[in-house]
Design an enzyme around this catalytic site. Sequence first.
Site, PDB file in Angstrom:
ATOM      1  N   HIS A  39       0.823  -1.204   0.000  1.00  0.00           N
ATOM      2  CA  HIS A  39       0.000   0.000   0.000  1.00  0.00           C
ATOM      3  C   HIS A  39       0.855   1.251   0.000  1.00  0.00           C
ATOM      4  O   HIS A  39       0.606   2.188  -0.744  1.00  0.00           O
ATOM      5  CB  HIS A  39      -0.937   0.022   1.210  1.00  0.00           C
ATOM      6  CG  HIS A  39      -1.862   1.190   1.194  1.00  0.00           C
ATOM      7  ND1 HIS A  39      -1.509   2.428   1.694  1.00  0.00           N
ATOM      8  CD2 HIS A  39      -3.105   1.327   0.695  1.00  0.00           C
ATOM      9  CE1 HIS A  39      -2.505   3.263   1.509  1.00  0.00           C
ATOM     10  NE2 HIS A  39      -3.493   2.628   0.906  1.00  0.00           N
ATOM     11  N   GLU A  47       7.789   5.924  -2.101  1.00  0.00           N
ATOM     12  CA  GLU A  47       8.445   5.596  -3.369  1.00  0.00           C
ATOM     13  C   GLU A  47       9.410   4.451  -3.140  1.00  0.00           C
ATOM     14  O   GLU A  47       9.892   4.268  -2.024  1.00  0.00           O
ATOM     15  CB  GLU A  47       9.187   6.820  -3.906  1.00  0.00           C
ATOM     16  CG  GLU A  47       8.234   7.896  -4.374  1.00  0.00           C
ATOM     17  CD  GLU A  47       8.949   9.027  -5.096  1.00  0.00           C
ATOM     18  OE1 GLU A  47      10.193   9.110  -5.034  1.00  0.00           O
ATOM     19  OE2 GLU A  47       8.262   9.823  -5.731  1.00  0.00           O
ATOM     20  N   LEU A  94      -3.840  -7.670   2.472  1.00  0.00           N
ATOM     21  CA  LEU A  94      -4.605  -8.723   3.116  1.00  0.00           C
ATOM     22  C   LEU A  94      -5.994  -8.863   2.488  1.00  0.00           C
ATOM     23  O   LEU A  94      -6.413  -9.968   2.129  1.00  0.00           O
ATOM     24  CB  LEU A  94      -4.726  -8.426   4.616  1.00  0.00           C
ATOM     25  CG  LEU A  94      -5.350  -9.505   5.489  1.00  0.00           C
ATOM     26  CD1 LEU A  94      -4.616 -10.821   5.357  1.00  0.00           C
ATOM     27  CD2 LEU A  94      -5.345  -9.045   6.950  1.00  0.00           C
ATOM     28  N   GLY A 139      -9.739  -5.116  -1.322  1.00  0.00           N
ATOM     29  CA  GLY A 139     -10.425  -3.824  -1.364  1.00  0.00           C
ATOM     30  C   GLY A 139     -10.345  -3.174  -2.734  1.00  0.00           C
ATOM     31  O   GLY A 139     -10.020  -3.806  -3.741  1.00  0.00           O
ATOM     32  N   HIS A 199      -8.256  -1.105  -4.086  1.00  0.00           N
ATOM     33  CA  HIS A 199      -6.975  -1.147  -4.794  1.00  0.00           C
ATOM     34  C   HIS A 199      -6.852  -2.456  -5.587  1.00  0.00           C
ATOM     35  O   HIS A 199      -6.433  -2.443  -6.744  1.00  0.00           O
ATOM     36  CB  HIS A 199      -5.796  -1.039  -3.824  1.00  0.00           C
ATOM     37  CG  HIS A 199      -5.543   0.345  -3.301  1.00  0.00           C
ATOM     38  ND1 HIS A 199      -5.677   1.488  -4.065  1.00  0.00           N
ATOM     39  CD2 HIS A 199      -5.140   0.776  -2.082  1.00  0.00           C
ATOM     40  CE1 HIS A 199      -5.380   2.552  -3.343  1.00  0.00           C
ATOM     41  NE2 HIS A 199      -5.057   2.147  -2.130  1.00  0.00           N
TER      42      HIS A 199
END
Length: 120
Positions: A10, A46, A70, A73, A75
């Site tokens: 993430h 980054e 995990l 979602g 993303h």
Amino acid sequence: MKTGVVILGHGSRAEEAKRVFNEIISMIKEKVNYEIVRGASMELAEPNLEQTIETIADKVDKISIVPLFLFPGIHIQEDIPGLIDELREEYPEIEFEFGENIGADEKIADIMVDRIEKVV
């Protein structure tokens, strides 16, 4: 065919989170037989996915992007597939694969049991 692996997290501004992510990437590198294993972040840190792909694109024929997420979602469901579609257009000579998120895995339950036993 030479394959590169990108572990996609993430991302976080927190230095401790960055350190842990990089430590996980190092552990993965020790356990797999791919010459190119890199970490990338979706946001807040980054290198991001595009930057990472740019650094390895001329060295591989295939890139496997595996999320260190995990849950499945937004993303996982939308953002990352959209980014991969853009990468396929930018790098048509490279085959891109998208791995599964961690999900409900027995190994996660084992880790949690270990953590519970440390505090109970």
